[in-house]
Design a protein around this motif. Structure first.
Motif, PDB file in Angstrom:
ATOM      1  N   LEU A 170      -3.217  -8.326 -14.764  1.00 16.03           N
ATOM      2  CA  LEU A 170      -1.994  -9.094 -15.211  1.00 16.03           C
ATOM      3  C   LEU A 170      -0.968  -9.139 -13.816  1.00 16.03           C
ATOM      4  CD1 LEU A 170      -1.546  -8.433 -18.729  1.00 16.03           C
ATOM      5  CD2 LEU A 170      -2.471 -10.414 -17.902  1.00 16.03           C
ATOM      6  N   TYR A 171      -0.895  -8.051 -13.360  1.00 13.44           N
ATOM      7  CA  TYR A 171       0.320  -7.957 -12.189  1.00 13.44           C
ATOM      8  C   TYR A 171      -0.441  -8.669 -10.986  1.00 13.44           C
ATOM      9  CZ  TYR A 171       3.583  -4.857 -14.117  1.00 13.44           C
ATOM     10  OH  TYR A 171       4.467  -3.970 -14.909  1.00 13.44           O
ATOM     11  N   LEU A 172      -1.735  -8.560 -10.734  1.00 13.64           N
ATOM     12  CA  LEU A 172      -2.319  -9.271  -9.527  1.00 13.64           C
ATOM     13  C   LEU A 172      -2.313 -10.678  -9.734  1.00 13.64           C
ATOM     14  CD1 LEU A 172      -4.175  -9.403  -6.941  1.00 13.64           C
ATOM     15  CD2 LEU A 172      -6.160  -9.218  -8.570  1.00 13.64           C
ATOM     16  N   ARG A 175       3.195 -16.224  -8.198  1.00 13.15           N
ATOM     17  CA  ARG A 175       4.486 -15.946  -7.450  1.00 13.15           C
ATOM     18  C   ARG A 175       4.441 -16.508  -5.953  1.00 13.15           C
ATOM     19  NH1 ARG A 175       8.629 -13.345 -10.514  1.00 13.15           N
ATOM     20  NH2 ARG A 175       9.743 -12.926  -8.558  1.00 13.15           N
ATOM     21  N   ARG A 176       3.465 -15.899  -5.620  1.00 11.88           N
ATOM     22  CA  ARG A 176       3.222 -16.385  -3.848  1.00 11.88           C
ATOM     23  C   ARG A 176       2.937 -17.470  -3.738  1.00 11.88           C
ATOM     24  NH1 ARG A 176       0.636 -11.302  -0.336  1.00 11.88           N
ATOM     25  NH2 ARG A 176       1.851  -9.499  -1.402  1.00 11.88           N
ATOM     26  N   PHE A 177       2.127 -18.165  -4.448  1.00 12.77           N
ATOM     27  CA  PHE A 177       1.699 -19.587  -4.595  1.00 12.77           C
ATOM     28  C   PHE A 177       2.906 -20.436  -4.559  1.00 12.77           C
ATOM     29  CE2 PHE A 177       0.501 -23.392  -6.792  1.00 12.77           C
ATOM     30  CZ  PHE A 177      -0.247 -24.162  -5.783  1.00 12.77           C
ATOM     31  N   TRP A 178       3.725 -20.112  -5.789  1.00 16.89           N
ATOM     32  CA  TRP A 178       4.936 -20.885  -5.901  1.00 16.89           C
ATOM     33  C   TRP A 178       5.802 -20.884  -4.811  1.00 16.89           C
ATOM     34  CZ3 TRP A 178       5.088 -18.616 -11.424  1.00 16.89           C
ATOM     35  CH2 TRP A 178       4.357 -19.214 -12.309  1.00 16.89           C
ATOM     36  N   LYS A 179       5.901 -19.859  -4.263  1.00 20.33           N
ATOM     37  CA  LYS A 179       6.837 -19.524  -3.210  1.00 20.33           C
ATOM     38  C   LYS A 179       6.546 -20.354  -1.832  1.00 20.33           C
ATOM     39  CE  LYS A 179       9.265 -15.667  -0.329  1.00 20.33           C
ATOM     40  NZ  LYS A 179       9.098 -14.368  -0.316  1.00 20.33           N
ATOM     41  N   LYS A 180       5.206 -20.306  -1.539  1.00 13.71           N
ATOM     42  CA  LYS A 180       4.727 -21.096  -0.545  1.00 13.71           C
ATOM     43  C   LYS A 180       4.833 -22.702  -0.580  1.00 13.71           C
ATOM     44  CE  LYS A 180       1.142 -17.969   1.335  1.00 13.71           C
ATOM     45  NZ  LYS A 180      -0.216 -17.274   1.270  1.00 13.71           N
ATOM     46  N   PRO A 214       0.849  -1.226  -0.016  1.00 14.52           N
ATOM     47  CA  PRO A 214       0.148  -0.146  -0.058  1.00 14.52           C
ATOM     48  C   PRO A 214       0.681   1.253  -0.028  1.00 14.52           C
ATOM     49  CG  PRO A 214      -0.072  -1.076   2.116  1.00 14.52           C
ATOM     50  CD  PRO A 214       0.547  -2.029   1.313  1.00 14.52           C
ATOM     51  N   GLU A 215       2.154   1.261   0.479  1.00 15.73           N
ATOM     52  CA  GLU A 215       3.098   2.398   0.351  1.00 15.73           C
ATOM     53  C   GLU A 215       3.899   2.555  -0.619  1.00 15.73           C
ATOM     54  OE1 GLU A 215       1.938   4.813   2.571  1.00 15.73           O
ATOM     55  OE2 GLU A 215       0.596   3.378   3.624  1.00 15.73           O
ATOM     56  N   GLU A 216       3.736   1.580  -1.473  1.00 11.89           N
ATOM     57  CA  GLU A 216       4.711   1.687  -2.826  1.00 11.89           C
ATOM     58  C   GLU A 216       3.881   1.679  -4.086  1.00 11.89           C
ATOM     59  OE1 GLU A 216       7.538  -1.564  -3.044  1.00 11.89           O
ATOM     60  OE2 GLU A 216       6.965  -2.083  -0.850  1.00 11.89           O
ATOM     61  N   PHE A 217       4.497   2.605  -4.893  1.00 11.17           N
ATOM     62  CA  PHE A 217       4.018   2.835  -6.616  1.00 11.17           C
ATOM     63  C   PHE A 217       4.258   1.539  -6.949  1.00 11.17           C
ATOM     64  CE2 PHE A 217       4.669   6.877  -4.789  1.00 11.17           C
ATOM     65  CZ  PHE A 217       3.551   7.746  -4.741  1.00 11.17           C
ATOM     66  N   ILE A 218       3.457   1.234  -7.978  1.00 13.86           N
ATOM     67  CA  ILE A 218       3.380   0.031  -8.781  1.00 13.86           C
ATOM     68  C   ILE A 218       4.567   0.154  -9.732  1.00 13.86           C
ATOM     69  CG2 ILE A 218       1.645   1.106 -10.516  1.00 13.86           C
ATOM     70  CD1 ILE A 218       0.820  -1.947 -10.799  1.00 13.86           C
ATOM     71  N   VAL A 219       5.015   1.204 -10.343  1.00 13.94           N
ATOM     72  CA  VAL A 219       6.002   1.635 -11.049  1.00 13.94           C
ATOM     73  C   VAL A 219       7.468   1.183 -10.759  1.00 13.94           C
ATOM     74  CG1 VAL A 219       7.190   3.168 -12.687  1.00 13.94           C
ATOM     75  CG2 VAL A 219       4.827   3.328 -12.295  1.00 13.94           C
ATOM     76  N   HIS A 220       7.274   1.257  -9.308  1.00 16.97           N
ATOM     77  CA  HIS A 220       8.571   0.753  -8.563  1.00 16.97           C
ATOM     78  C   HIS A 220       8.489  -0.664  -8.066  1.00 16.97           C
ATOM     79  CE1 HIS A 220       8.791   5.124  -6.833  1.00 16.97           C
ATOM     80  NE2 HIS A 220       9.447   4.993  -8.153  1.00 16.97           N
ATOM     81  N   TYR A 221       7.456  -1.301  -7.383  1.00 19.97           N
ATOM     82  CA  TYR A 221       7.491  -2.629  -7.166  1.00 19.97           C
ATOM     83  C   TYR A 221       7.153  -3.722  -8.304  1.00 19.97           C
ATOM     84  CZ  TYR A 221       2.456  -2.314  -6.456  1.00 19.97           C
ATOM     85  OH  TYR A 221       0.983  -2.544  -6.551  1.00 19.97           O
ATOM     86  N   GLY A 222       6.631  -3.193  -9.503  1.00 24.78           N
ATOM     87  CA  GLY A 222       6.411  -4.097 -10.280  1.00 24.78           C
ATOM     88  C   GLY A 222       7.427  -5.223 -11.090  1.00 24.78           C
ATOM     89  N   LYS A 223       8.709  -4.523 -11.012  1.00 22.88           N
ATOM     90  CA  LYS A 223       9.769  -5.233 -11.326  1.00 22.88           C
ATOM     91  C   LYS A 223       9.893  -6.535 -10.435  1.00 22.88           C
ATOM     92  CE  LYS A 223      12.921  -2.046  -8.917  1.00 22.88           C
ATOM     93  NZ  LYS A 223      14.040  -1.261  -9.328  1.00 22.88           N
ATOM     94  N   GLU A 224       9.322  -6.455  -9.234  1.00 25.04           N
ATOM     95  CA  GLU A 224       9.443  -7.640  -8.385  1.00 25.04           C
ATOM     96  C   GLU A 224       8.488  -8.728  -8.935  1.00 25.04           C
ATOM     97  OE1 GLU A 224       8.909  -6.287  -4.675  1.00 25.04           O
ATOM     98  OE2 GLU A 224      10.327  -4.950  -4.563  1.00 25.04           O
TER      99      GLU A 224
END
Length: 370
Positions: A349-351, A357-362, A65-75
Motif C-alpha cells: 500500500l505504501y509503495l 504521489r510521485r506521478f501526480w507530482k511529475k 534506503p537510509e530511513e525507517f518506514i515508521v519515520h517517512y511513512g507520514k510523507e
C-alpha cells in the motif's frame, strides 16, 4: 543509531532458518491436510509469490534506503492513517510472537514437560527473548549465521538415516494426484508465511550493500523452499498424507525413526534442541520488531526500556490466547491467513501510494512548465 551492519549473506541464512523453523515444526499438518500430495507444488507457488513480494518490498525500501518506514511513512499517507497502519503492524508482530510462544509451549507440555504450568514456560522464554531484543537485531542475524551450518548438518543426518525407511513406491502420487481445490487451499494457507518477508522493510537501514538485498531475499526463499520440500517429501514418503494429517507433531515422529546404533536409540533430543533454537530466533525477531516499531511510533531513542514490559504482555497473551491446541490450530488454519494477508499488504500500500504521489507530482510540474 548505528545502521548498515547486516550483510547480504547473513540475510540469506537468517531467512532460511526463519522460514524453515515454523514450517517443519507446526504447520506441516495443516498444509498436508489441505493439499495432500500437492504440498510440494504449493510450496513452489508460495515461493514464487514470495519472490514477487520481495521485489516490491525492496523497491519501496530502496526509495529511502537510509530511513525507517515508521519515520517517512507520514510523507506518503496522512499522519493518522500512517499511525493506524504502523500500530496494526506492531499488533501483528506482538500477536505473532505470542502465537508462536503458545505453539512452542504446547509442544513442550505435550511431549517433554506434561506437569509443567504453561505460565512457567512462557515466563522463562519471555525473559530470554526480552534479553535478546535488548542486544539488538544484529545479534539475531549473527546467531543465525552460526547456527545455519549446524542445522544443515542435522538435516543431512536426518535425510541419510531416514532413507531406508521411506516408501519410494509413493513417488508416483506426486505426479498423478492433483486437485485444484487442494492447490488453492494450500497456497492460500502457505503464502502468508513467505509474505512475512515484508516485515524486513522495517529494518532495511540496518542492511549493507543494498543493491544486493533483493538477490539475498530471493536466494533465501529458494533455499528455504528446497529444504521445506525435502522435509515434506520425506514425511509423505514415510507416513503418507492420511497419517500425517492425524499426527500432532510429525517432525518428532519422523525423527524417532532414526536409530544409528544400539547405544543411540534415537536422535530426537539433539534435533529438537536445534529446532528449538530456530524457533527462538523467529520469536525473538517478531518481539524485537514489535518493540522497535513501538519505540519509533512514540519517538523514543531506544527500544530497550520497552522490552520487559512487552515481554510480560506477550507471556500473558500467549497463556490466554486459546483454551487448547485444537482451538489454536483452528485459528491458524481458518483465520490467520486472511489476517496475515492484510498485515503483509501494508508495505505494498505504501509503495502504491508513493508511486501515485510521485506521478501526480511529475504531472503537476509538467503542467506548471507548460
Amino acid at each position: 543509531m548505528k545502521t548498515n551492519t547486516i550483510t547480504p549473506n547473513q540475510i540469506t541464512l537468517f531467512l532460511i532458518i526463519y522460514f524453515l523453523s515454523t514450517f517443519i515444526g507446526f504447520f506441516t499438518v495443516q498444509l498436508i491436510n489441505n493439499a495432500q500430495y500437492d504440498s510440494l507444488l504449493v510450496i513452489c507457488i508460495s515461493g514464487l509469490v514470495g519472490c514477487i513480494y520481495a521485489f516490491l518490498c525492496v523497491k519501496l525500501a530502496n526509495r529511502r534506503p537510509e530511513e525507517f518506514i515508521v519515520h517517512y511513512g507520514k510523507e506518503i499517507f496522512p499522519n493518522w492513517i500512517h499511525l493506524f497502519l504502523m500500530g496494526f503492524i506492531f499488533f501483528f508482530c506482538l500477536h505473532a510472537c505470542s502465537t508462536l510462544l503458545k505453539e512452542y509451549a504446547n509442544f513442550l507440555i505435550q511431549v517433554y514437560l506434561p506437569e509443567t504450568p504453561e505460565w512457567a514456560i512462557g515466563t522463562v522464554f519471555g525473559i530470554v527473548i526480552a534479553i535478546t531484543a535488548r542486544l539488538g537485531i544484529v545479534t539475531l542475524f549473527r546467531a543465525a549465521q552460526g547456527l545455519f551450518y549446524i542445522i544443515l548438518l542435522a538435516l543431512l543426518i536426518n535425510g541419510i538415516f531416514l532413507g531406508k525407511e521411506l516408501n519410494f513406491d509413493r513417488w508416483i502420487a506426486f505426479v498423478t494426484n492433483h486437485t485444484f481445490p487442494g492447490i488453492l487451499k494450500g497456497s492460500y494457507f502457505t503464502t502468508p508465511f513467505i509474505g512475512e518477508l515484508g516485515l524486513f522493510v522495517f529494518i532495511f537501514p540496518f542492511f549493507t550493500k543494498k543493491n544486493k538485498i533483493l538477490k539475498s531475499f530471493v536466494w533465501g526463499i529458494i533455499f528455504a523452499c528446497l529444504l521445506i520440500l525435502t522435509h515434506i517429501a520425506q514425511l509423505l514418503l514415510l507416513f503418507g498424507p492420511n497419517l500425517v494429517s492425524h499426527l500432532t507433531f510429525p517432525m518428532l515422529e519422523m525423527v524417532r525413526f532414526i536409530r544409528i546404533a544400539n547405544f543411540i536409540e534415537n536422535l530426537d533430543p539433539l534435533l529438537i534442541a536445534i529446532w528449538s533454537t530456530m524457533i527462538y530466533l523467529k520469536i525473538s525477531f517478531f518481539f524485537y520488531l514489535s518493540a522497535f516499531i513501538l519505540a519509533q511510533i512514540f519517538r523514543l531513542k531506544d527500544h530497550r526500556p520497552l522490552t520487559f514490559s512487552l515481554a510480560a504482555i506477550t507471556v500473558v497473551t500467549s497463556v490466554r490466547l486459546s483454551e487448547n491446541a485444537a482451538d489454536l490450530n483452528f485459528f491458524m488454519e481458518t483465520t490467520w491467513p486472511t489476517y496475515a494477508y492484510f498485515a503483509e499488504s501494508i508495505p505494498i500500500l505504501y509503495l502504491l501510494m508513493d508511486t501515485l504521489r510521485r506521478f501526480w507530482k511529475k504531472k503537476a510540474i509538467k503542467k506548471a512548465e507548460s
